[in-house]
Each structure stands twice: as C-alpha cells, then as structure tokens.
Design a protein around this motif. Sequence first.
Motif, PDB file in Angstrom:
ATOM      1  N   ASP A 233      52.132  99.463  49.462  1.00  0.00           N
ATOM      2  CA  ASP A 233      53.283 100.228  49.961  1.00  0.00           C
ATOM      3  C   ASP A 233      53.334 101.584  49.261  1.00  0.00           C
ATOM      4  O   ASP A 233      53.725 101.678  48.092  1.00  0.00           O
ATOM      5  CB  ASP A 233      54.576  99.454  49.734  1.00  0.00           C
ATOM      6  CG  ASP A 233      54.593  98.129  50.488  1.00  0.00           C
ATOM      7  OD1 ASP A 233      54.099  98.112  51.631  1.00  0.00           O
ATOM      8  OD2 ASP A 233      55.079  97.128  49.923  1.00  0.00           O
ATOM      9  N   VAL A 234      52.931 102.612  49.964  1.00  0.00           N
ATOM     10  CA  VAL A 234      52.856 103.962  49.405  1.00  0.00           C
ATOM     11  C   VAL A 234      53.881 104.853  50.102  1.00  0.00           C
ATOM     12  O   VAL A 234      53.956 104.878  51.334  1.00  0.00           O
ATOM     13  CB  VAL A 234      51.452 104.571  49.570  1.00  0.00           C
ATOM     14  CG1 VAL A 234      51.405 105.988  49.000  1.00  0.00           C
ATOM     15  CG2 VAL A 234      50.409 103.690  48.910  1.00  0.00           C
ATOM     16  N   THR A 235      54.649 105.576  49.314  1.00  0.00           N
ATOM     17  CA  THR A 235      55.551 106.585  49.867  1.00  0.00           C
ATOM     18  C   THR A 235      54.876 107.940  49.743  1.00  0.00           C
ATOM     19  O   THR A 235      54.362 108.300  48.683  1.00  0.00           O
ATOM     20  CB  THR A 235      56.896 106.598  49.123  1.00  0.00           C
ATOM     21  OG1 THR A 235      57.567 105.356  49.356  1.00  0.00           O
ATOM     22  CG2 THR A 235      57.772 107.741  49.615  1.00  0.00           C
ATOM     23  N   VAL A 236      54.893 108.690  50.841  1.00  0.00           N
ATOM     24  CA  VAL A 236      54.196 109.970  50.897  1.00  0.00           C
ATOM     25  C   VAL A 236      55.205 111.094  51.136  1.00  0.00           C
ATOM     26  O   VAL A 236      56.072 110.991  52.013  1.00  0.00           O
ATOM     27  CB  VAL A 236      53.136 109.971  52.020  1.00  0.00           C
ATOM     28  CG1 VAL A 236      52.498 111.348  52.159  1.00  0.00           C
ATOM     29  CG2 VAL A 236      52.074 108.909  51.743  1.00  0.00           C
ATOM     30  N   PHE A 237      55.075 112.154  50.354  1.00  0.00           N
ATOM     31  CA  PHE A 237      55.869 113.374  50.544  1.00  0.00           C
ATOM     32  C   PHE A 237      54.864 114.473  50.854  1.00  0.00           C
ATOM     33  O   PHE A 237      54.259 115.048  49.959  1.00  0.00           O
ATOM     34  CB  PHE A 237      56.679 113.680  49.275  1.00  0.00           C
ATOM     35  CG  PHE A 237      57.623 114.847  49.415  1.00  0.00           C
ATOM     36  CD1 PHE A 237      58.780 114.743  50.171  1.00  0.00           C
ATOM     37  CD2 PHE A 237      57.360 116.046  48.767  1.00  0.00           C
ATOM     38  CE1 PHE A 237      59.657 115.815  50.287  1.00  0.00           C
ATOM     39  CE2 PHE A 237      58.238 117.119  48.866  1.00  0.00           C
ATOM     40  CZ  PHE A 237      59.387 117.011  49.626  1.00  0.00           C
ATOM     41  N   ASP A 238      54.664 114.746  52.137  1.00  0.00           N
ATOM     42  CA  ASP A 238      53.593 115.638  52.559  1.00  0.00           C
ATOM     43  C   ASP A 238      54.136 116.784  53.404  1.00  0.00           C
ATOM     44  O   ASP A 238      55.314 116.788  53.785  1.00  0.00           O
ATOM     45  CB  ASP A 238      52.524 114.852  53.327  1.00  0.00           C
ATOM     46  CG  ASP A 238      53.084 114.244  54.605  1.00  0.00           C
ATOM     47  OD1 ASP A 238      54.324 114.203  54.777  1.00  0.00           O
ATOM     48  OD2 ASP A 238      52.275 113.803  55.441  1.00  0.00           O
ATOM     49  N   PRO A 239      53.303 117.782  53.718  1.00  0.00           N
ATOM     50  CA  PRO A 239      53.774 118.932  54.496  1.00  0.00           C
ATOM     51  C   PRO A 239      54.371 118.555  55.849  1.00  0.00           C
ATOM     52  O   PRO A 239      55.272 119.243  56.338  1.00  0.00           O
ATOM     53  CB  PRO A 239      52.510 119.781  54.663  1.00  0.00           C
ATOM     54  CG  PRO A 239      51.691 119.459  53.472  1.00  0.00           C
ATOM     55  CD  PRO A 239      51.924 117.993  53.218  1.00  0.00           C
ATOM     56  N   ALA A 240      53.863 117.486  56.474  1.00  0.00           N
ATOM     57  CA  ALA A 240      54.425 117.075  57.765  1.00  0.00           C
ATOM     58  C   ALA A 240      55.902 116.739  57.645  1.00  0.00           C
ATOM     59  O   ALA A 240      56.651 116.826  58.624  1.00  0.00           O
ATOM     60  CB  ALA A 240      53.656 115.873  58.317  1.00  0.00           C
ATOM     61  N   PHE A 241      56.345 116.380  56.416  1.00  0.00           N
ATOM     62  CA  PHE A 241      57.754 116.041  56.189  1.00  0.00           C
ATOM     63  C   PHE A 241      58.539 117.257  55.707  1.00  0.00           C
ATOM     64  O   PHE A 241      59.518 117.658  56.341  1.00  0.00           O
ATOM     65  CB  PHE A 241      57.849 114.907  55.169  1.00  0.00           C
ATOM     66  CG  PHE A 241      59.259 114.451  54.902  1.00  0.00           C
ATOM     67  CD1 PHE A 241      59.947 113.694  55.833  1.00  0.00           C
ATOM     68  CD2 PHE A 241      59.897 114.761  53.713  1.00  0.00           C
ATOM     69  CE1 PHE A 241      61.244 113.266  55.596  1.00  0.00           C
ATOM     70  CE2 PHE A 241      61.183 114.341  53.450  1.00  0.00           C
ATOM     71  CZ  PHE A 241      61.861 113.594  54.398  1.00  0.00           C
ATOM     72  N   TYR A 242      58.095 117.882  54.585  1.00  0.00           N
ATOM     73  CA  TYR A 242      58.910 118.958  54.019  1.00  0.00           C
ATOM     74  C   TYR A 242      58.587 120.330  54.590  1.00  0.00           C
ATOM     75  O   TYR A 242      59.268 121.310  54.288  1.00  0.00           O
ATOM     76  CB  TYR A 242      58.811 118.976  52.488  1.00  0.00           C
ATOM     77  CG  TYR A 242      57.474 119.376  51.914  1.00  0.00           C
ATOM     78  CD1 TYR A 242      57.137 120.708  51.725  1.00  0.00           C
ATOM     79  CD2 TYR A 242      56.543 118.417  51.526  1.00  0.00           C
ATOM     80  CE1 TYR A 242      55.912 121.078  51.181  1.00  0.00           C
ATOM     81  CE2 TYR A 242      55.323 118.765  50.980  1.00  0.00           C
ATOM     82  CZ  TYR A 242      55.020 120.107  50.807  1.00  0.00           C
ATOM     83  OH  TYR A 242      53.806 120.463  50.258  1.00  0.00           O
TER      84      TYR A 242
END
Length: 316
Positions: A233-242
């Motif tokens: 279970d990986v949480t990703v904070f990537d350009p598609a989000f921010y």
Amino acid sequence: MKCKVCNMPLNHKGQCLNESCSECPKCAKHQLPFKVGSRCAKCIEEDRKANEENERQEASFHANALLNFVTHGSTWLNGQAIRLDMPGNTGDAGDGRLKVLQREYPWTKLEGEDRFRKVRFSYAQQHKTARFDLDANGAKKCFFLPWRSDCFFSMKLDLQSDLFITAAMNGCCVMIAGPRATPTVFHVNFKEVIPDVNSSDLRTIKQQQNPEYTRQYTAARELLQQRGLLGKDVTVFDPAFYMSLNASNRGVVWGLRDSSNNWTFYYQMDVVTELQEAWKFPLIGIEWGKKGDWTGSRPKKQVSLSNELWPERKDP
C-alpha cells in the motif's frame, strides 16, 4: 587631541570623554559625555538591552509558531491561510542504481545520522507565510529528505524526531509506505525524460507533461514494490495530483509523529478557486441604464490548501 578645559582625550568627533567636564557637550537624557556619535555609554547599554529583548521576543514568537505547526499542522495552516515553504536543498547522488523503463538512475539511501538536519522555522504573520530553512544553529532537529534531478532519495523514519520534511516540489514525487511507526519515504525526480513544451501557457504544459510524469512515476512505484523497497500500500504525491489543471505547480510534504508514535504525513498545494462574490462590470458599447448593461464574472484566486497525505490521502 585633548579637551582644552580638562585636558582629557577627545573622541573622533572632538567630544570630551570626561564625565565631570562641565564645558563639554553631554547626552541630554543621561547628562553623560558622548561616546559614539550622539550616544553616551548609558544610551548604548540601553540600546543593547532593547535589542536583546527584541531578539528574545522574536525567537519566542517563532518558537510558538513552530509549536502551533507541530501541534495542529494543516489545521493551523488552513485556519490562518498560511503558505508553507520548504528548503530546496539538493543531496548528493548515491552509488545505488534503480532502472526505470530501461533507464538507470542514482539512488541515495539515507541512514543513521545522515537522515537528520537542524532547521530554523520562521513565520511572517503579516505576509501569511511560514518556512523551514536548513540551519546548523537551528533549534529543531528533524528528518530531512533532499532531492536532485533524475535521482532517487529514501529513508526510513523512527522515533528519533517528531518532524519530517522534504524539499519543495514542482515535478518531483513523494512515495510513502510501511508501518505507522516506521514508514519509508522516497523522493523521486524525473527530468530528462519529461518532454519540453514550447508554450508559456501553464495549462498547455500540464496537459502535455502530466501523462509522462504519471507513466514514469507509476513505473518507479512498481519497481520499488517489486524490489521490496516499498510495501503493497503506497501513497503517492505526484504532479498529476499537485499540478493538476486546477492547481499551480508547487507541492510541499511534511510528516508529524504523535504521542502514540504514529506518523501522519500532510501536504500543501496551490489551488485555483473561484471567489464566492462575483465581480460586476459594464459591457463596452452598451448604454448605461439599459437591460444587460452589467455582466457578472466570478473571479479566481490562488490559495494554499493543506490536508492529510498518509495513511489516507485526502483531497484539498
């Protein structure tokens, strides 16, 4: 040069340094001879104490702001409409190698004391901004994860600090997984493989770059999971989000450890929103007072919004 009245030495302005010399100019407040310019020794001492008190009050102000940040996190930032800035310091490319989509990238795994940096936290209340800066004399020791173009950086957190920060992002990606007490964090950057866009329009740039960002970071996440470097279970904070179409191109991430020794991560991003009140303005070429001489427009503004990132990523 000496005083003609008492034969005592004069300062660089020709003023006598003898406190009892009645003929020489003295400070009107303390009736003491001038020592530096128009300041007597007592004036200088009062200024020194006042400066020390101002510095003490300023340090106390920033310390209280840091306490609010550590205690209340995104609630404090959103409630006060504060924009948070992080240091952009880069790290050294490591000897490790990770291959993503047929291309190798350096990987630096920070361990032990290499994970920690001292930081200084400052809050400019008038401008509604807060920031962390790396400072060898800073009062707060925290986990700090740097970045570098086309590199991977990672670390595993524990109980040796209650604060984690990482470099500010405008194209990077943060990935988090693992137990609440000891999560693993990656800060990843892809630059060379991202296409250049010949446009000054931010929306056009995002439309053309974000799909490739997503492809690269998805492949990176899958690789890290296959190698056992990140859990299922990986949480990703990537350009598609921010850096989505209704957002700007800035993201910051930090983590806080609570009294139960559980880590929670948060983010802040700049979102473009419409104001509740519409502006009204006259249409050109229409006679005043006629029907339709005003039109409404709902103006937009950019706001910094924060929310939980991990263990559950929530929308801003």
